[in-house]
Scaffold this active site. Sequence first.
Site, short mmCIF file in Angstrom:
data_model
loop_
_atom_site.label_atom_id
_atom_site.label_comp_id
_atom_site.label_asym_id
_atom_site.label_seq_id
_atom_site.Cartn_x
_atom_site.Cartn_y
_atom_site.Cartn_z
CD GLN A 262 21.25 14.44 37.68
OE1 GLN A 262 20.30 13.94 37.09
NE2 GLN A 262 21.54 15.72 37.54
CG HIS A 265 16.15 13.40 37.44
ND1 HIS A 265 15.02 14.07 37.10
CD2 HIS A 265 17.06 14.35 37.77
CE1 HIS A 265 15.21 15.38 37.22
NE2 HIS A 265 16.44 15.58 37.63
CD GLU A 330 21.89 16.90 31.75
OE1 GLU A 330 22.00 15.88 32.45
OE2 GLU A 330 20.80 17.34 31.34
CG HIS A 331 23.28 19.38 35.41
ND1 HIS A 331 22.70 18.17 35.10
CD2 HIS A 331 22.37 20.34 35.11
CE1 HIS A 331 21.48 18.40 34.62
NE2 HIS A 331 21.25 19.70 34.61
CG ASP A 364 17.35 20.65 37.62
OD1 ASP A 364 18.14 20.68 36.66
OD2 ASP A 364 17.45 19.81 38.55
CG HIS A 423 30.42 25.64 -11.12
ND1 HIS A 423 29.78 24.50 -11.52
CD2 HIS A 423 30.09 25.80 -9.80
CE1 HIS A 423 29.08 24.00 -10.49
NE2 HIS A 423 29.26 24.77 -9.44
#
Lengths: 438, 438
Positions: A262, A265, A330-331, A364, A423
């Site tokens: 991770q 990145h 996220e993960h 991924d 209406h």
Amino acid sequence: MSLINRLDSQAGDFESRFMALLDRDGDAAVQVDETVRRILRAVREEGDAALLRYTRELDRLDCAEAAELEIPAERLSTALEKAEPAASEALTFAAERIRAYAERQKEEGWSFQDAQGNRLGQRVTALDRVGVYVPGGRAAYPSSVLMNIVPARVAGVGEIIMVVPAPDGVLNDLVLAAAALTGVDRVFTVGGAQAVAALAYGTATLPAVDKIVGPGNAWVASAKRQVFGRVGIDSIAGPSEVAIYTDGSLPPDWAAMDLFAQAEHDELAQSILVSPDSDYLDRVEAAMERLLSAMPRRDIIRASLSGRGALIDCHNEAEGLALINRIAPEHLELAVDDPDALLPSVRHAGAIFMGHHAPEAFGDYCAGPNHVLPTSGTARFASPLGVQDFQKRSSLIQCHPDGVSALAEASVTLADAEGLTAHARSAALRRPGGDQSA
Amino acid sequence: MSLINRLDSQAGDFESRFMALLDRDGDAAVQVDETVRRILRAVREEGDAALLRYTRELDRLDCAEAAELEIPAERLSTALEKAEPAASEALTFAAERIRAYAERQKEEGWSFQDAQGNRLGQRVTALDRVGVYVPGGRAAYPSSVLMNIVPARVAGVGEIIMVVPAPDGVLNDLVLAAAALTGVDRVFTVGGAQAVAALAYGTATLPAVDKIVGPGNAWVASAKRQVFGRVGIDSIAGPSEVAIYTDGSLPPDWAAMDLFAQAEHDELAQSILVSPDSDYLDRVEAAMERLLSAMPRRDIIRASLSGRGALIDCHNEAEGLALINRIAPEHLELAVDDPDALLPSVRHAGAIFMGHHAPEAFGDYCAGPNHVLPTSGTARFASPLGVQDFQKRSSLIQCHPDGVSALAEASVTLADAEGLTAHARSAALRRPGGDQSA
């Protein structure tokens, strides 16, 4: 100085340190917004001329005509043919798995009759035209091409337009190969806010789309936020993150490498490991110290881990899972022998990797579920990118003559209560014999 | 001066007039954005103090303590008990139908095994806490309370917080009755950007939510756009619109009243009727002239119709439906004998009212499908509010020991191609016998 932050959930300073770790609000980036606003306006008003100008200025790619910005289909198919066989096989394997998972997400319409014979339904259709932003340069990921385009194709989107910047004219051949594999309709070598503007407003060369998806830098993110409403957008992606919960049964070397994966990145990526076993955290830290030097991206990893990474001693499972829910990662790797036992306690996560043999890296690339996931705690309310993002729903309402009365009566009552006389009259006219009463 | 614009699709100036009709970009409202930014920051930093101050300044509601902003549950149930029986019956009828439709939208999770025995799934859970904005004052609509809260309840949202401004202390009792009917958890009398800020950031009194839904004015819309990302939001609603397509079989008085019903919302509401029958358009216009004076809201209707309304002669059905798709209307009435025959040609519409006996008013109140619909042409990519907006998905990935190899191999190949060594090692470690290879 230690490689990664250590937090103890029972320490007095835990709350402030944990909150600092989760603080995702950078400065408001007002200056980026202003620059982007100018670019959007220019492309909107001047079309291709502005697109060419910004591409020349910002990507140092000089084209005399906008048509030159389009990559011919043959170049894409050639890239696929010439790719390393192992790479094109891996891309094909991944694309097939992404497609198989996406097929199961596809929503179908339905309708039913109510007790009065009225027909109510939900119609599901694909978007007409979608734009996919693919970053170029350093962070050119063929996997992103598959993850963004395959679900759109499965949804049945009529036309898919990909944009990818080619700074200094450089393109990643495997990105083009992946594009060929997805059967994307058209690809243009434009990027940045100018590409988002062209997709949102259309130019003579680049057709306007209905929705824009795909990751990008701060300029791209600001542009997507500003055109939201005119077109649809996917989420605004923040830095990528992983949280690992383990009772200590994940081999320390595996944990270390998952955290590295991770962190490599970029400097803002976040790697967090939560465990009730303090000795285990020591072993993971030792493994990280031992393994880091062999990593080509060790400088990025080190910056990410020291700035945003953490090993958290949570003392017990319940507290650990409570922290996981506050992170809303996220993960999430649930690295325990029986992850199903923990699953009911997990409320928020983009993707959940169950047990020891499903590292985030599988997700991924090729597990099948999308790797475009809610970041920065947005898993509290947002979902992975999927076929659903490329479909839309319309409600259907059809009245049986016998079913009109009850609907008309309630509508008249509520419209009168809201002071909306037209209406009420419009509803009353549909009553049996109501034709003459306007 | 005529009551409503007339367009002819074969006239030379048609394209420019049609585009002007669809021009939904007002000025960028930069000043509103700036004011809202200040309000958001103040509430974020000062919490209840700022919330009380803005409520005093902007709504002229003076509370000494923030706790006074909460409406006690008894006040809600009393409002329901004391409502006119016809009104509370109509609300109950509507709520039940909205619930029945929403139940069919509820997504369930699933999982499957791939050929290698790996388990892949999609988990669906409800949001923890949702904020519902309900406008107060002039546009206080109990129907909106039902439409926004019932689907959240059906989704299983843990806690639903409603905010409704009480300018000068005034509250609409039927709004409170509708709130009671939905079983909303807590209601606060705050509004504007300050209410959105409180919901997004939380204060000592008002808890932070995960998503904010519900319509509001320009300040509310700007605030929602600015907090998007920290919390989820529904769409940014523009003025309401209806497009009617008819071959001339809809009685002119009905057509006139349906157009009035949309126009009476406000001056920016848009009513468009498209027909290939020019004589029929004359009859509708005559009916409108005849019926207008009886409408209490005739001044609003007149302003809306002359500014934004149109009767369009489309000459033939295919052209008419092509125009409908360009409009991508929030509400579409297919007022023909066989609407199913036209449906395949309709690509974009929020809700489709089939045939002559389903006026938009039924959908506004009690047909069952949601009345919160994509406006301003966003039906090209967006969907009606539904249970789906209050659920979120998480991907599940679990590997069988026999299924690891293929995933590891493809992941290693692609990670190496992307230059992400730690990804490759993390994947490789899961191979049979890979434990020792870090």
